[in-house]
Motif scaffolding. Sequence first.
Motif, mmCIF file in Angstrom:
data_model
loop_
_atom_site.group_PDB
_atom_site.id
_atom_site.type_symbol
_atom_site.label_atom_id
_atom_site.label_comp_id
_atom_site.label_asym_id
_atom_site.label_seq_id
_atom_site.Cartn_x
_atom_site.Cartn_y
_atom_site.Cartn_z
ATOM 1 N N LEU A 42 -33.242 -12.334 -71.643
ATOM 2 C CA LEU A 42 -34.024 -13.552 -71.896
ATOM 3 C C LEU A 42 -34.558 -13.561 -73.331
ATOM 4 C CD1 LEU A 42 -36.111 -13.966 -68.608
ATOM 5 C CD2 LEU A 42 -34.187 -15.357 -69.380
ATOM 6 N N ILE A 48 -34.995 -5.427 -63.358
ATOM 7 C CA ILE A 48 -35.776 -6.529 -63.936
ATOM 8 C C ILE A 48 -35.820 -6.463 -65.467
ATOM 9 C CG2 ILE A 48 -38.089 -7.563 -64.042
ATOM 10 C CD1 ILE A 48 -38.456 -6.599 -61.108
ATOM 11 N N GLY A 78 -55.421 -7.108 -62.601
ATOM 12 C CA GLY A 78 -54.832 -8.384 -63.007
ATOM 13 C C GLY A 78 -54.007 -9.016 -61.894
ATOM 14 N N ARG A 79 -53.016 -9.814 -62.286
ATOM 15 C CA ARG A 79 -52.150 -10.487 -61.325
ATOM 16 C C ARG A 79 -51.114 -9.527 -60.777
ATOM 17 N NH1 ARG A 79 -48.667 -15.151 -63.031
ATOM 18 N NH2 ARG A 79 -48.873 -14.359 -65.163
ATOM 19 N N LEU A 80 -50.867 -9.586 -59.474
ATOM 20 C CA LEU A 80 -49.798 -8.770 -58.900
ATOM 21 C C LEU A 80 -48.777 -9.689 -58.223
ATOM 22 C CD1 LEU A 80 -48.745 -5.887 -58.357
ATOM 23 C CD2 LEU A 80 -49.959 -5.949 -56.193
ATOM 24 N N LEU A 81 -47.532 -9.622 -58.666
ATOM 25 C CA LEU A 81 -46.486 -10.485 -58.124
ATOM 26 C C LEU A 81 -45.580 -9.677 -57.200
ATOM 27 C CD1 LEU A 81 -45.509 -12.238 -61.481
ATOM 28 C CD2 LEU A 81 -47.166 -13.009 -59.764
ATOM 29 N N GLN A 82 -45.380 -10.195 -55.991
ATOM 30 C CA GLN A 82 -44.529 -9.489 -55.027
ATOM 31 C C GLN A 82 -43.424 -10.410 -54.522
ATOM 32 O OE1 GLN A 82 -46.144 -6.631 -52.264
ATOM 33 N NE2 GLN A 82 -48.205 -7.256 -52.824
ATOM 34 N N LYS A 129 -32.855 -7.695 -67.531
ATOM 35 C CA LYS A 129 -32.830 -9.163 -67.489
ATOM 36 C C LYS A 129 -33.808 -9.740 -68.502
ATOM 37 C CE LYS A 129 -30.059 -10.458 -64.007
ATOM 38 N NZ LYS A 129 -30.077 -10.170 -62.577
ATOM 39 N N LEU A 130 -34.955 -9.095 -68.567
ATOM 40 C CA LEU A 130 -35.976 -9.523 -69.530
ATOM 41 C C LEU A 130 -35.419 -9.416 -70.953
ATOM 42 C CD1 LEU A 130 -38.903 -10.322 -70.285
ATOM 43 C CD2 LEU A 130 -39.496 -7.897 -70.204
ATOM 44 N N THR A 165 -35.009 -10.892 -58.766
ATOM 45 C CA THR A 165 -34.968 -10.210 -60.058
ATOM 46 C C THR A 165 -35.099 -11.192 -61.224
ATOM 47 O OG1 THR A 165 -33.521 -8.600 -59.046
ATOM 48 C CG2 THR A 165 -33.649 -8.564 -61.424
ATOM 49 N N ASP A 166 -34.314 -12.308 -61.169
ATOM 50 C CA ASP A 166 -34.351 -13.280 -62.271
ATOM 51 C C ASP A 166 -35.729 -13.888 -62.440
ATOM 52 O OD1 ASP A 166 -31.746 -12.942 -62.930
ATOM 53 O OD2 ASP A 166 -31.001 -14.504 -61.576
ATOM 54 N N ALA A 181 -53.091 -2.895 -64.412
ATOM 55 C CA ALA A 181 -52.204 -3.823 -65.106
ATOM 56 C C ALA A 181 -52.783 -5.230 -65.200
ATOM 57 C CB ALA A 181 -50.856 -3.861 -64.392
ATOM 58 N N ASP A 182 -52.544 -5.888 -66.332
ATOM 59 C CA ASP A 182 -52.863 -7.303 -66.469
ATOM 60 C C ASP A 182 -51.834 -8.111 -65.695
ATOM 61 O OD1 ASP A 182 -54.997 -7.354 -68.755
ATOM 62 O OD2 ASP A 182 -53.499 -5.868 -69.310
ATOM 63 N N LEU A 183 -50.596 -7.629 -65.711
ATOM 64 C CA LEU A 183 -49.538 -8.256 -64.914
ATOM 65 C C LEU A 183 -48.769 -7.145 -64.208
ATOM 66 C CD1 LEU A 183 -47.909 -10.825 -64.158
ATOM 67 C CD2 LEU A 183 -46.396 -10.271 -66.061
ATOM 68 N N GLY A 184 -48.725 -7.220 -62.879
ATOM 69 C CA GLY A 184 -47.962 -6.241 -62.107
ATOM 70 C C GLY A 184 -46.830 -6.942 -61.395
ATOM 71 N N VAL A 185 -45.649 -6.324 -61.419
ATOM 72 C CA VAL A 185 -44.512 -6.899 -60.711
ATOM 73 C C VAL A 185 -43.940 -5.839 -59.784
ATOM 74 C CG1 VAL A 185 -42.220 -7.909 -60.934
ATOM 75 C CG2 VAL A 185 -43.977 -8.442 -62.636
ATOM 76 N N VAL A 186 -43.898 -6.158 -58.493
ATOM 77 C CA VAL A 186 -43.318 -5.216 -57.538
ATOM 78 C C VAL A 186 -41.813 -5.435 -57.522
ATOM 79 C CG1 VAL A 186 -43.306 -4.415 -55.152
ATOM 80 C CG2 VAL A 186 -45.430 -5.264 -56.164
ATOM 81 N N GLU A 242 -40.995 -14.363 -65.185
ATOM 82 C CA GLU A 242 -42.470 -14.283 -65.161
ATOM 83 C C GLU A 242 -42.978 -13.393 -66.294
ATOM 84 O OE1 GLU A 242 -44.877 -15.644 -63.531
ATOM 85 O OE2 GLU A 242 -43.876 -16.716 -61.895
ATOM 86 N N ILE A 243 -42.326 -12.238 -66.474
ATOM 87 C CA ILE A 243 -42.759 -11.318 -67.533
ATOM 88 C C ILE A 243 -42.519 -11.963 -68.901
ATOM 89 C CG2 ILE A 243 -42.484 -9.026 -68.566
ATOM 90 C CD1 ILE A 243 -41.508 -8.014 -65.857
ATOM 91 N N ALA A 276 -38.577 -12.568 -61.506
ATOM 92 C CA ALA A 276 -39.513 -11.551 -61.990
ATOM 93 C C ALA A 276 -39.397 -11.410 -63.508
ATOM 94 C CB ALA A 276 -39.238 -10.219 -61.306
ATOM 95 N N ALA A 277 -38.136 -11.369 -63.999
ATOM 96 C CA ALA A 277 -37.924 -11.234 -65.441
ATOM 97 C C ALA A 277 -38.503 -12.452 -66.167
ATOM 98 C CB ALA A 277 -36.435 -11.094 -65.744
#
Lengths: 266, 400
Positions: B393, B386, A240-244, B389-390, A248-249, B375-380, A254-255, A251-252
């Motif tokens: 939100l 993180i 899937g999509r990988l965000l780098q 924070k989620l 922190t804010d 993963a459908d969505l991966g966050v490094v 995006e999720i 990233a949270a």
Amino acid sequence: MKIVVCIKQVPEVTNVQVDPETGTLIREGVKSILNPFCEYALDHAVRLEQEFDDVSISVISMGPPQAKDALLRCLELGADEGILVTDRKFAGADSWVTALTLAEAIRLTVPDYDLILVGKQAIDGDTAQVGPEIAEILSLPQITYGIEVGLSSTRKQVRVKQEVERGYEVVEASLPALVTCSKGEVVRRAPSFLDVLNARKKPMRSVSADDLRIPAEELGLKGSFTQVVKVFPPPGKKCGRLLQNLETDQAAAEIFNFLKEKRFIE
Amino acid sequence: MLIIDHERCTLCKLCIRSCPFGAFFVEENLLQVNESCTLCGTCTNVCRFNALHIERKLASSEELAKYKGVMVWIELDDAADLPKPKKVSLELLGKGHQLANDLGEELIAVVLTDSEAVDLQTPGHYGADRVILCRHDLLKTYSTDGFTSVLCAVISSNKPAVVLYGATPHGRDLAPRVAARLKLGLTADCTGLEIDEKRQLVQTRPAFGGNIMASIITPYNRPQTSTVRPNVFPIPALDDKHQAVVENFTVTLTKAAIRTRVVEKNYIEEGCEESIENARVLVAAGRGCQKASNLELLRTLACQLGGGLAGSRAIVEQGWIPHTQQVGQSGTTVGPELYIAAGISGAIQHQVGMSSSKTIIAVNKDPEAAIFKLADLGVVGDAQEILPKLSKLIEQDVQK
């Protein structure tokens, strides 16, 4: 009191690679280790040896000649003798034949055993079948997924705390019995230099096909009930999509948006 | 063939009392066996004098063809007030139904219980043609000896071609015991089951921690037996018009035949967490969580999403969460709608336990972590920073 611990030498599977062309395992350069769950079984045995007098621990393994290294490791960790069950005729055994061969080897080498401990599963095959199959062949009561192994004061019974789906149960059985083991709260002492030296002086026996009372056609690949007809690499995985490099804010957020979009948050 | 060693036999008659088929009798002061014997093996296990042996011969293909039907062991959820089939049993009925159709044979459900009030309709609604009910007071809770003995009797008198078990702790305790007693092949943790052109069961399973798949057959004996992990096959559609015929199986079981006793029970029941096997949402913690106290933040997130907390083998062995919450090859296989992997690198053993999750989100510091491939969505990034924070939100969103 005699405890038998069955152990297996396994490839360190986290590093196993598959040849993309042939779909078979690349075994070169893969380290062999003592299966972790077998090591836990030995830990439980060593603890019993520390707690009670006159306990002896025999470790037994069926495998190629180099499985001796895994037995040696057990001797360093506190076992008293090693038994290597090895023969070309044993090659290709499925879980049933492995259990049959080990059961017969135990009858031959430690006929007066009280307790058999095995790991709950091996990390290469992951079948968790050989332990219960040995118990059945030897007509023993079995307790699986043990994390604490104790003996009654008369030493006539084993008392095991086992992992079950909803938590724990404590189960008792009269000896002789077989217990499959998971990791307990046993603290393992790293072998000292002296332990390593002494291990090499401990007895190591070898058992071949001719020593066992099993007809040749019931051993190894010939005696196996199951046959592997094909091996292939596991199906491809989605990507899937990988965000780098996000704050922190960010990233949270995006999720959060992803969860909204997929309706996990209403 | 059952062989009686008269020199060893003391005529204690325990075998006579234990035989499910009443096949033993005493004549001229010697134990004898008649043609009702099905070689189920109960007697060889209860005999304390090693006086009974079974010799089994490899069957010819004509003999193999006599074995018909697909049998599913229906494991009951004894946590419920009325014992009802576990989810994995329904999944197996779905797969079993397909296999039975391919063979043109019946699907048989076997239920072992002590209860008068057990749910016998559900197996029919999910495809079973016949339910074999084995009822006995000693079947109230699972015991290796009791369940093995009864199931062997059912199998040896019904002669199915295939027997399927859920790869639950009890299923994995029972299946190899039955296989060894009846001298059957058994394949663990199958992820694929098919009937080939020779009408054989082809069982596909991962090996070497999931690095490779193997297809396995059992050419020389019947039934062919397999265990299947929960959440591998889908639950079939319910058809409440489909009814199964219920058949009572006479159970003979003695207390002496059950050699283990449960002396203590200690079940874990926690707030908003149900069993991870059935959870809709899971937040799973790995080594990247650094310390046990960090898990509370993840637990909060899990509760907000209506799910539970799970973890990798690494943190279970640290003792941070109980084994009942472990995902992976040596733990539970899960298949939630949403799986959030927090600080989990995604070793293949872990992947095997969660790859059938519908949607996967992974947060990990290491951009090369294997978990990102799934993963459908991966966050490094750091899950510990993180995800709280989620949580905030989500909390703000709820208040709006």
